[in-house]
Write a protein that holds these residues in place. Structure first.
Motif, mmCIF file in Angstrom:
data_model
loop_
_atom_site.group_PDB
_atom_site.id
_atom_site.type_symbol
_atom_site.label_atom_id
_atom_site.label_comp_id
_atom_site.label_asym_id
_atom_site.label_seq_id
_atom_site.Cartn_x
_atom_site.Cartn_y
_atom_site.Cartn_z
ATOM 1 N N ARG A 37 78.836 7.458 3.909
ATOM 2 C CA ARG A 37 78.742 7.601 5.362
ATOM 3 C C ARG A 37 77.314 7.591 5.857
ATOM 4 O O ARG A 37 77.041 7.146 6.976
ATOM 5 C CB ARG A 37 79.420 8.909 5.816
ATOM 6 C CG ARG A 37 80.924 8.860 5.803
ATOM 7 C CD ARG A 37 81.524 10.156 6.296
ATOM 8 N NE ARG A 37 81.209 10.416 7.701
ATOM 9 C CZ ARG A 37 81.977 11.102 8.526
ATOM 10 N NH1 ARG A 37 83.126 11.590 8.092
ATOM 11 N NH2 ARG A 37 81.616 11.306 9.771
ATOM 12 N N THR A 38 76.394 8.078 5.049
ATOM 13 C CA THR A 38 75.009 8.211 5.507
ATOM 14 C C THR A 38 74.095 7.102 5.000
ATOM 15 O O THR A 38 73.076 6.810 5.638
ATOM 16 C CB THR A 38 74.424 9.563 5.068
ATOM 17 O OG1 THR A 38 74.587 9.708 3.650
ATOM 18 C CG2 THR A 38 75.119 10.703 5.767
ATOM 19 N N ASP B 279 62.497 11.331 16.223
ATOM 20 C CA ASP B 279 63.517 10.305 16.432
ATOM 21 C C ASP B 279 64.493 10.250 15.264
ATOM 22 O O ASP B 279 65.691 10.016 15.445
ATOM 23 C CB ASP B 279 62.858 8.936 16.621
ATOM 24 C CG ASP B 279 62.094 8.837 17.932
ATOM 25 O OD1 ASP B 279 62.343 9.685 18.817
ATOM 26 O OD2 ASP B 279 61.255 7.929 18.072
ATOM 27 N N THR B 280 63.979 10.479 14.045
ATOM 28 C CA THR B 280 64.843 10.451 12.867
ATOM 29 C C THR B 280 65.892 11.550 12.931
ATOM 30 O O THR B 280 67.062 11.341 12.577
ATOM 31 C CB THR B 280 64.004 10.611 11.586
ATOM 32 O OG1 THR B 280 63.050 9.557 11.519
ATOM 33 C CG2 THR B 280 64.882 10.580 10.355
ATOM 34 N N LEU B 281 65.497 12.732 13.399
ATOM 35 C CA LEU B 281 66.424 13.861 13.443
ATOM 36 C C LEU B 281 67.487 13.719 14.519
ATOM 37 O O LEU B 281 68.388 14.553 14.618
ATOM 38 C CB LEU B 281 65.649 15.164 13.647
ATOM 39 C CG LEU B 281 64.764 15.601 12.477
ATOM 40 C CD1 LEU B 281 64.049 16.892 12.805
ATOM 41 C CD2 LEU B 281 65.593 15.761 11.209
ATOM 42 N N SER B 282 67.391 12.677 15.326
ATOM 43 C CA SER B 282 68.445 12.421 16.317
ATOM 44 C C SER B 282 69.540 11.535 15.748
ATOM 45 O O SER B 282 70.556 11.305 16.407
ATOM 46 C CB SER B 282 67.842 11.773 17.566
ATOM 47 O OG SER B 282 67.315 10.489 17.256
ATOM 48 N N THR B 283 69.348 11.031 14.524
ATOM 49 C CA THR B 283 70.337 10.156 13.892
ATOM 50 C C THR B 283 71.176 10.951 12.900
ATOM 51 O O THR B 283 70.716 11.963 12.353
ATOM 52 C CB THR B 283 69.650 9.001 13.157
ATOM 53 O OG1 THR B 283 68.886 9.534 12.051
ATOM 54 C CG2 THR B 283 68.725 8.232 14.101
ATOM 55 N N PRO B 284 72.405 10.510 12.609
ATOM 56 C CA PRO B 284 73.223 11.202 11.603
ATOM 57 C C PRO B 284 72.542 11.279 10.240
ATOM 58 O O PRO B 284 72.599 12.306 9.567
ATOM 59 C CB PRO B 284 74.494 10.357 11.548
ATOM 60 C CG PRO B 284 74.576 9.701 12.886
ATOM 61 C CD PRO B 284 73.164 9.434 13.290
ATOM 62 N N GLN B 285 71.889 10.189 9.832
ATOM 63 C CA GLN B 285 71.212 10.203 8.540
ATOM 64 C C GLN B 285 70.055 11.194 8.535
ATOM 65 O O GLN B 285 69.871 11.946 7.574
ATOM 66 C CB GLN B 285 70.695 8.805 8.195
ATOM 67 C CG GLN B 285 70.091 8.735 6.793
ATOM 68 C CD GLN B 285 69.433 7.405 6.509
ATOM 69 O OE1 GLN B 285 68.307 7.159 6.919
ATOM 70 N NE2 GLN B 285 70.155 6.529 5.813
ATOM 71 N N GLY B 286 69.271 11.209 9.613
ATOM 72 C CA GLY B 286 68.149 12.129 9.688
ATOM 73 C C GLY B 286 68.589 13.579 9.647
ATOM 74 O O GLY B 286 67.945 14.411 8.991
ATOM 75 N N LYS B 287 69.685 13.894 10.333
ATOM 76 C CA LYS B 287 70.203 15.262 10.312
ATOM 77 C C LYS B 287 70.668 15.650 8.914
ATOM 78 O O LYS B 287 70.523 16.807 8.490
ATOM 79 C CB LYS B 287 71.345 15.392 11.313
ATOM 80 C CG LYS B 287 70.898 15.256 12.768
ATOM 81 C CD LYS B 287 72.085 15.239 13.709
ATOM 82 C CE LYS B 287 71.617 15.045 15.157
ATOM 83 N NZ LYS B 287 72.739 14.940 16.109
#
Length: 396
Positions: free
Chosen positions: A97-98, A292-300
């Protein structure tokens, strides 16, 4: 066809690292758990009637395994297989998923191999915890995916649909506490990630909601166990053994103890897997500093790994004994971070790797057979002896 190959491959990986009860004898901890499980089937109560400092769930899993096969260790083997196979399936889903299918295939292979290197015969509380840790990761992903849908529905209708993702994360926390309180790095890392995300979004109401749901999920699991042991006059003994004794057992350590544990973990798991995972960790750490990365599912999700791996290193080394099976809890992080390292390489050098997922899985399935050829030969001997009604369990 792909589902069949994937199921076969995960089954081969899982069974290949498990000890064969026909040829192996239980280790010290495993033997204690088996003994207590056999006493439970005779009506005895852990902590009140027999002493051991692990959480109660592993004793009752052993009792269930012995019950399923009339006292044979093959029942424990079956439970181990089910737990590890399910952990493989959930972990594969999390990585896919990620990061995509190829990283999921390689990451799953790596974490199972890493766990096998420190399994020491199996039937440890750390081993059973793997499934609950991967479940926590999966429902963390779901909670972040669902949040955008919830906000959209609230904006359009004012209705907040009920979700149970965080509640299930809390339930896995409770189950890992009942196995061994040190086995909670995944859930604590998720709570830490929720806090960091709240700092960035200023959505404290959401953080409070998640905290309450996690707490409720944990209590729903832990409170019945406390009531059960209280009703059997064993609650005080359980607290003395599982909490107070273990706290004293872990006293006297410090940074040197943790460093020693990290070195022993790297040696046991394998320096190659550790090196690849370290590359993935450094990349994830760098990415986590980008808003910006932490706003994505992968970043989280990477944020959880960045918090969780050092936390697991500390928790697994607290006692200072550094038995190899203490480091089984490292394996999910090793697999997930190796999967991320593969994801980075694929994005850098090729965009069409997914078409090779089926051949790769078949190659790894063949490798699982040849790498554990003795294991499969021994399982063949078990089947042959069972067909002839001969003994299929080790007797000293």
């Amino acid at each position: 066809m792909k589902k069949v190959v994937k199921t076969l491959w995960m089954g081969l990986l899982t069974a290949g690292i498990l000890s064969n009860p026909m040829l192996s004898y239980p280790g010290r901890d495993s033997g204690i758990f088996l003994y207590i499980g056999s006493l439970i089937l005779k009506g005895k109560i852990p902590y009140r009637d027999v002493w051991e400092n692990k959480g109660p769930l592993v004793f009752y899993l052993n009792a269930l395994g012995l019950f399923l096969t009339g006292g044979s260790r093959w029942g424990i083997w079956l439970l181990e297989f089910i737990f590890l196979f399910a952990a493989s399936a959930v972990g594969y889903t999390v990585i896919k998923r990620t990061m995509g299918e190829i990283p999921a295939i390689i990451g799953t292979f790596v974490w199972v191999a890493a766990a096998g290197n420190v399994l020491q015969g199996g039937n440890f509380s750390e081993e059973y915890s793997l499934l609950f840790s991967f479940m926590a990761f999966l429902f963390y992903l779901k909670s972040n995916d669902d949040m955008s849908l919830r906000r959209a529905e609230i904006a359009s209708s004012g209705y907040r649909p009920p979700r149970n993702d965080e509640f299930i994360i809390g339930a896995t926390l409770g189950l890992n506490i009942l196995l061994r309180p040190n086995n909670i790095s995944a859930q604590v890392a998720i709570a830490g990630a929720y806090f960091v995300l709240a700092l960035l979004s200023k959505d404290w109401r959401l953080l409070a909601h998640r905290a309450v749901q996690i707490l409720l999920g944990a209590l729903v699991v832990v409170i019945p166990a406390l009531v059960y042991f209280s009703a059997r006059n064993a609650l005080t003994e359980m607290i003395d053994v599982v909490i107070i004794f273990n706290a004293q057992y872990s006293e006297g350590g410090g940074l040197s103890r943790i460093v020693e544990g990290i070195v022993n973990a790297a040696r046991g798991i394998g320096f190659l897997w550790i090196a690849i995972a370290l590359l993935g960790y450094i990349s994830a750490l760098i990415s986590s500093f980008k808003r910006d990365t932490l706003s994505t599912p992968q970043g989280k999700f990477l944020l959880v790994l960045v918090i969780g791996l050092p936390l697991e290193a500390v928790l697994s080394g607290l006692s200072g004994r550094n038995y190899l099976h203490y480091f089984i809890g490292w394996s999910p992080y090793i697999g997930l971070l190796c999967g991320y390292a593969v994801y980075i390489l694929l994005n850098r050098f090729t965009q069409n790797a997914e078409k090779f997922s089926m051949p790769l899985m078949m190659i790894l399935a063949a490798f699982a057979v040849f790498a554990h050829f003795d294991a499969w030969k021994n399982y063949g001997a078990v089947v042959s002896r069972a067909a002839n009604h001969a003994q299929v369990e080790y007797r000293d």
